[in-house]
Design a protein around this motif. Structure first.
Motif, PDB file in Angstrom:
ATOM      1  N   GLY A   7      -7.417   1.789  10.252  1.00  0.00           N
ATOM      2  CA  GLY A   7      -6.783   1.838  11.670  1.00  0.00           C
ATOM      3  C   GLY A   7      -5.152   1.888  11.422  1.00  0.00           C
ATOM      4  O   GLY A   7      -4.347   1.580  12.459  1.00  0.00           O
ATOM      5  N   ILE A   8      -4.614   2.278  10.266  1.00  0.00           N
ATOM      6  CA  ILE A   8      -3.233   2.417   9.919  1.00  0.00           C
ATOM      7  C   ILE A   8      -3.130   3.839   9.342  1.00  0.00           C
ATOM      8  O   ILE A   8      -3.791   4.151   8.463  1.00  0.00           O
ATOM      9  CB  ILE A   8      -2.770   1.380   9.228  1.00  0.00           C
ATOM     10  CG1 ILE A   8      -3.091   0.110   9.874  1.00  0.00           C
ATOM     11  CG2 ILE A   8      -1.320   1.555   8.538  1.00  0.00           C
ATOM     12  CD1 ILE A   8      -2.355  -1.228   8.882  1.00  0.00           C
ATOM     13  N   ALA A   9      -2.109   4.520   9.655  1.00  0.00           N
ATOM     14  CA  ALA A   9      -1.561   5.489   8.860  1.00  0.00           C
ATOM     15  C   ALA A   9      -0.545   5.060   8.089  1.00  0.00           C
ATOM     16  O   ALA A   9       0.435   4.699   8.338  1.00  0.00           O
ATOM     17  CB  ALA A   9      -0.583   6.524  10.101  1.00  0.00           C
TER      18      ALA A   9
ATOM     19  N   ILE B 105       0.748  -1.149   0.127  1.00  0.00           N
ATOM     20  CA  ILE B 105       0.136   0.114   0.080  1.00  0.00           C
ATOM     21  C   ILE B 105       0.824   1.259   0.058  1.00  0.00           C
ATOM     22  O   ILE B 105       1.933   1.337   0.549  1.00  0.00           O
ATOM     23  CB  ILE B 105      -0.852  -0.033   1.177  1.00  0.00           C
ATOM     24  CG1 ILE B 105      -1.742  -1.384   1.263  1.00  0.00           C
ATOM     25  CG2 ILE B 105      -1.815   1.251   1.199  1.00  0.00           C
ATOM     26  CD1 ILE B 105      -2.761  -1.397   2.461  1.00  0.00           C
ATOM     27  N   LYS B 106       0.497   2.216  -0.859  1.00  0.00           N
ATOM     28  CA  LYS B 106       1.058   3.578  -0.797  1.00  0.00           C
ATOM     29  C   LYS B 106      -0.012   4.463  -0.888  1.00  0.00           C
ATOM     30  O   LYS B 106      -1.085   4.301  -1.607  1.00  0.00           O
ATOM     31  CB  LYS B 106       2.116   3.658  -2.157  1.00  0.00           C
ATOM     32  CG  LYS B 106       2.543   5.006  -2.259  1.00  0.00           C
ATOM     33  CD  LYS B 106       3.317   4.969  -3.721  1.00  0.00           C
ATOM     34  CE  LYS B 106       4.054   6.305  -3.903  1.00  0.00           C
ATOM     35  NZ  LYS B 106       4.746   6.344  -5.052  1.00  0.00           N
ATOM     36  N   ALA B 107       0.295   5.651   0.068  1.00  0.00           N
ATOM     37  CA  ALA B 107      -0.727   6.713   0.189  1.00  0.00           C
ATOM     38  C   ALA B 107      -0.406   7.886  -0.703  1.00  0.00           C
ATOM     39  O   ALA B 107       0.843   8.177  -0.928  1.00  0.00           O
ATOM     40  CB  ALA B 107      -1.045   7.061   1.702  1.00  0.00           C
ATOM     41  N   ASN B 108      -1.435   8.428  -1.130  1.00  0.00           N
ATOM     42  CA  ASN B 108      -0.982   9.766  -1.879  1.00  0.00           C
ATOM     43  C   ASN B 108      -0.589  10.913  -1.105  1.00  0.00           C
ATOM     44  O   ASN B 108       0.105  11.913  -1.473  1.00  0.00           O
ATOM     45  CB  ASN B 108      -2.114  10.164  -2.599  1.00  0.00           C
ATOM     46  CG  ASN B 108      -2.730   9.097  -3.801  1.00  0.00           C
ATOM     47  OD1 ASN B 108      -2.001   8.296  -4.081  1.00  0.00           O
ATOM     48  ND2 ASN B 108      -3.910   9.124  -4.200  1.00  0.00           N
ATOM     49  N   ARG B 109      -0.829  10.675   0.215  1.00  0.00           N
ATOM     50  CA  ARG B 109      -0.359  11.636   1.307  1.00  0.00           C
ATOM     51  C   ARG B 109       0.291  11.091   2.293  1.00  0.00           C
ATOM     52  O   ARG B 109      -0.627   9.842   2.871  1.00  0.00           O
ATOM     53  CB  ARG B 109      -1.715  12.810   1.792  1.00  0.00           C
ATOM     54  CG  ARG B 109      -1.400  13.777   2.672  1.00  0.00           C
ATOM     55  CD  ARG B 109      -2.540  14.867   3.004  1.00  0.00           C
ATOM     56  NE  ARG B 109      -3.775  13.841   3.126  1.00  0.00           N
ATOM     57  CZ  ARG B 109      -4.373  13.385   4.323  1.00  0.00           C
ATOM     58  NH1 ARG B 109      -3.660  13.976   5.570  1.00  0.00           N
ATOM     59  NH2 ARG B 109      -5.333  13.101   4.225  1.00  0.00           N
TER      60      ARG B 109
ATOM     61  N   GLN C  52       5.451   6.069   1.075  1.00  0.00           N
ATOM     62  CA  GLN C  52       6.256   5.128   0.162  1.00  0.00           C
ATOM     63  C   GLN C  52       5.531   3.696   0.284  1.00  0.00           C
ATOM     64  O   GLN C  52       4.779   3.387   0.883  1.00  0.00           O
ATOM     65  CB  GLN C  52       7.510   4.978   0.912  1.00  0.00           C
ATOM     66  CG  GLN C  52       8.282   6.388   1.009  1.00  0.00           C
ATOM     67  CD  GLN C  52       8.578   6.874  -0.246  1.00  0.00           C
ATOM     68  OE1 GLN C  52       9.321   6.183  -0.768  1.00  0.00           O
ATOM     69  NE2 GLN C  52       8.429   8.071  -0.567  1.00  0.00           N
ATOM     70  N   TRP C  53       5.937   3.022  -0.674  1.00  0.00           N
ATOM     71  CA  TRP C  53       5.267   1.515  -0.770  1.00  0.00           C
ATOM     72  C   TRP C  53       5.662   0.865   0.572  1.00  0.00           C
ATOM     73  O   TRP C  53       6.736   0.620   0.865  1.00  0.00           O
ATOM     74  CB  TRP C  53       5.727   0.572  -1.968  1.00  0.00           C
ATOM     75  CG  TRP C  53       5.076   1.287  -3.347  1.00  0.00           C
ATOM     76  CD1 TRP C  53       5.686   1.941  -4.354  1.00  0.00           C
ATOM     77  CD2 TRP C  53       3.675   0.923  -3.805  1.00  0.00           C
ATOM     78  NE1 TRP C  53       4.705   2.217  -5.113  1.00  0.00           N
ATOM     79  CE2 TRP C  53       3.441   1.446  -4.909  1.00  0.00           C
ATOM     80  CE3 TRP C  53       2.691   0.174  -3.094  1.00  0.00           C
ATOM     81  CZ2 TRP C  53       2.353   1.580  -5.372  1.00  0.00           C
ATOM     82  CZ3 TRP C  53       1.453   0.179  -3.701  1.00  0.00           C
ATOM     83  CH2 TRP C  53       1.329   0.829  -4.937  1.00  0.00           C
ATOM     84  N   VAL C  54       4.705   0.033   1.266  1.00  0.00           N
ATOM     85  CA  VAL C  54       4.923  -0.825   2.255  1.00  0.00           C
ATOM     86  C   VAL C  54       4.121  -1.993   2.108  1.00  0.00           C
ATOM     87  O   VAL C  54       2.888  -2.090   1.625  1.00  0.00           O
ATOM     88  CB  VAL C  54       4.068  -0.071   3.532  1.00  0.00           C
ATOM     89  CG1 VAL C  54       4.600  -1.004   4.831  1.00  0.00           C
ATOM     90  CG2 VAL C  54       4.781   1.267   3.921  1.00  0.00           C
TER      91      VAL C  54
ATOM     92  N   ASP D  13     -10.403   3.052  -1.936  1.00  0.00           N
ATOM     93  CA  ASP D  13     -10.281   4.426  -1.686  1.00  0.00           C
ATOM     94  C   ASP D  13      -9.266   5.000  -2.656  1.00  0.00           C
ATOM     95  O   ASP D  13      -8.189   4.596  -2.837  1.00  0.00           O
ATOM     96  CB  ASP D  13      -9.396   4.453  -0.134  1.00  0.00           C
ATOM     97  CG  ASP D  13      -9.610   5.750   0.382  1.00  0.00           C
ATOM     98  OD1 ASP D  13      -9.022   6.822  -0.244  1.00  0.00           O
ATOM     99  OD2 ASP D  13      -9.694   5.882   1.657  1.00  0.00           O
ATOM    100  N   THR D  14      -9.496   6.191  -2.953  1.00  0.00           N
ATOM    101  CA  THR D  14      -8.863   6.960  -4.231  1.00  0.00           C
ATOM    102  C   THR D  14      -7.302   7.588  -3.659  1.00  0.00           C
ATOM    103  O   THR D  14      -6.515   8.118  -4.319  1.00  0.00           O
ATOM    104  CB  THR D  14      -9.733   8.143  -4.675  1.00  0.00           C
ATOM    105  OG1 THR D  14     -10.036   9.003  -3.903  1.00  0.00           O
ATOM    106  CG2 THR D  14     -10.753   7.511  -5.517  1.00  0.00           C
ATOM    107  N   MET D  15      -7.345   7.688  -2.321  1.00  0.00           N
ATOM    108  CA  MET D  15      -6.147   8.113  -1.717  1.00  0.00           C
ATOM    109  C   MET D  15      -5.127   7.211  -1.410  1.00  0.00           C
ATOM    110  O   MET D  15      -3.796   7.430  -1.052  1.00  0.00           O
ATOM    111  CB  MET D  15      -6.547   8.658  -0.307  1.00  0.00           C
ATOM    112  CG  MET D  15      -7.100  10.020  -0.225  1.00  0.00           C
ATOM    113  SD  MET D  15      -6.174  11.337  -0.933  1.00  0.00           S
ATOM    114  CE  MET D  15      -5.074  11.406   0.092  1.00  0.00           C
ATOM    115  N   LEU D  16      -5.273   6.032  -1.811  1.00  0.00           N
ATOM    116  CA  LEU D  16      -4.361   4.836  -1.673  1.00  0.00           C
ATOM    117  C   LEU D  16      -4.124   4.064  -2.960  1.00  0.00           C
ATOM    118  O   LEU D  16      -5.108   4.042  -3.850  1.00  0.00           O
ATOM    119  CB  LEU D  16      -4.916   3.673  -0.692  1.00  0.00           C
ATOM    120  CG  LEU D  16      -5.069   4.516   0.818  1.00  0.00           C
ATOM    121  CD1 LEU D  16      -5.863   3.330   1.634  1.00  0.00           C
ATOM    122  CD2 LEU D  16      -3.744   4.655   1.374  1.00  0.00           C
ATOM    123  N   GLN D  17      -3.074   3.520  -3.198  1.00  0.00           N
ATOM    124  CA  GLN D  17      -2.802   2.616  -4.218  1.00  0.00           C
ATOM    125  C   GLN D  17      -2.371   1.407  -3.618  1.00  0.00           C
ATOM    126  O   GLN D  17      -1.620   1.405  -2.592  1.00  0.00           O
ATOM    127  CB  GLN D  17      -1.506   3.132  -4.952  1.00  0.00           C
ATOM    128  CG  GLN D  17      -1.697   4.424  -5.386  1.00  0.00           C
ATOM    129  CD  GLN D  17      -0.206   4.898  -6.176  1.00  0.00           C
ATOM    130  OE1 GLN D  17       0.316   4.359  -6.862  1.00  0.00           O
ATOM    131  NE2 GLN D  17       0.110   6.367  -6.123  1.00  0.00           N
TER     132      GLN D  17
END
Length: 103
Positions: free
Chosen positions: A16-18, A5-9, A22-24, A42-46
């Motif tokens: 339950g996770i921040a 998972i990678k967040a756009n922000r 960066q890819w995790v 969710d569009t904020m996550l890849q």
């Protein structure tokens, strides 16, 4: 299956996770199938779902010497002989005599 998972922000929170920007990679079983659906939508996550590599269809091939069976073992070395036989260098204290008795 592991999920990356990678967040756009950076720090975006979901399930339950921040999440990092960066890819995790999260281990198999970290998220339920319902949570994976939520994260993926969710569009904020890849989200990348990583499939485990399939097991090889054929057993691995033997090494360059072939498959050694019980009768194919090389002979084991015999008992160690005198240090002068050339097998091993003599030990540093071999051949020295101790001076006991005052002579």
């Amino acid at each position: 299956m592991p999920v990356s998972i990678k967040a756009n922000r950076d720090g975006f929170r979901r399930c339950g996770i921040a999440h990092s920007d960066q890819w995790v990679e999260h281990p198999d079983g970290r998220f339920t199938s319902e949570e994976i659906e939520i994260l993926s939508a969710d569009t904020m996550l890849q989200v990348k779902i990583t499939k485990k590599p399939a097991a090889p269809a054929t057993p691995p091939s033997p090494g360059p010497q072939g498959d050694a069976g019980p009768g194919d073992q090389p002979p084991s070395p015999g008992p160690q002989g005198d240090a002068g036989s050339g097998d091993q260098p003599p030990s540093p204290d071999k051949g020295k005599t101790s001076k006991k008795g005052g002579k």
